[in-house]
Design an enzyme around this catalytic site. Sequence first.
Site, mmCIF file in Angstrom:
data_model
loop_
_atom_site.group_PDB
_atom_site.id
_atom_site.type_symbol
_atom_site.label_atom_id
_atom_site.label_comp_id
_atom_site.label_asym_id
_atom_site.label_seq_id
_atom_site.Cartn_x
_atom_site.Cartn_y
_atom_site.Cartn_z
ATOM 1 N NE ARG A 148 -8.294 -7.955 -0.601
ATOM 2 C CZ ARG A 148 -7.756 -7.145 -1.515
ATOM 3 N NH1 ARG A 148 -6.759 -6.347 -1.209
ATOM 4 N NH2 ARG A 148 -8.241 -7.126 -2.738
ATOM 5 C CE LYS B 33 -4.498 -1.604 1.014
ATOM 6 N NZ LYS B 33 -5.627 -1.787 1.900
HETATM 7 C C1 9MG Z 1 -10.347 -4.759 -1.832
HETATM 8 N N1 9MG Z 1 -9.408 -4.298 -0.832
HETATM 9 C C2 9MG Z 1 -8.338 -3.486 -1.047
HETATM 10 N N2 9MG Z 1 -7.697 -3.247 0.115
HETATM 11 C C3 9MG Z 1 -8.384 -3.943 1.067
HETATM 12 C C4 9MG Z 1 -8.234 -4.084 2.451
HETATM 13 O O1 9MG Z 1 -7.278 -3.468 3.114
HETATM 14 N N3 9MG Z 1 -9.096 -4.860 3.120
HETATM 15 C C5 9MG Z 1 -10.117 -5.493 2.459
HETATM 16 N N4 9MG Z 1 -10.963 -6.246 3.178
HETATM 17 N N5 9MG Z 1 -10.319 -5.380 1.141
HETATM 18 C C6 9MG Z 1 -9.457 -4.606 0.464
#
Ligand code: 9MG
Length: 274
Positions: A253, A219
């Site tokens: 994720r 990110k």
């Molecule tokens: C789709 N998406 C992009 N970043 C995300 C994040 O930090 N958490 C979740 N649940 N979905 C995300």
Amino acid sequence: MLPLLNKIRSGHWAVMGILNVTPDSFSDGGQFNRLDAALQHALQMQQQGAAIIDIGGESTRPGAIPVPLDEELDRVIPVIERLCENSDIAISVDTSKPELMQAAVEAGASMVNDVNALQAEGALEVCVKHQVAVCLMHKQGSPQTMQSNPQYHNVVDEIKQYLVERAKSCIDAGLSTEKICIDPGFGFGKTLENNLFLLKEMRQLCTLGYPVLVGVSRKSMFGQLLDRKVEERLVASTAAVAIAYQKGARFFRVHDVAETCDVLKLCEAVNLIV
Ligand code: 9MG
């Protein structure tokens, strides 16, 4: 899907592999080649240790343009169908649209990952009808505007309150508590300082009674802090996963499944030493 969330609730970790099926991903070749490349990538992430694959056809990055429903359906549903034919891995659909949630669950998805926390009209009803697992994420603003000037009195308190309220709405509507996980939404309407504070205070989120999913992979917070391009953020992303694990998070994720699993195995081994 329930065994996975129960596993997380009892202290085990799980990795959700990110499968973006937007036109810029898997862009070489025609429709069939793109489908095949997406399938191969999902199978590779499974082999590297992912417990669930999160499939999304609309970017939620700051500034992203919304995608019409038909196009999102065309991008996502064939990939879910192909993955179900070729693997028994759990599948999550990354969407805020109730029509896509419904079609994805019918095609074999067992989780809905919604950055809008099921606030669109009809979204909650679809998830209750199918008793599907959900990830409720916090964001401030919309992807088009969210990074312009995020404002909080206390970012952790406000996110906790929001997520508890959204979870309660789900439970009141008839979704069983054990189907719910929550996510503070790193980078979604948060400054760098907000993101770092959330990471520091992660334990407060992890004691709310729901599994916490953490999405920090590659990110822009790492770009801001370290002046690194997207492809140079692996080390910081996995370090943030380790910090979040130490503070109680167990669901991650990520794009880089193999590297994240290595880090989590180390964290777990250290945790098990008496
Ligand atoms: C789709 N998406 C992009 N970043 C995300 C994040 O930090 N958490 C979740 N649940 N979905 C995300």
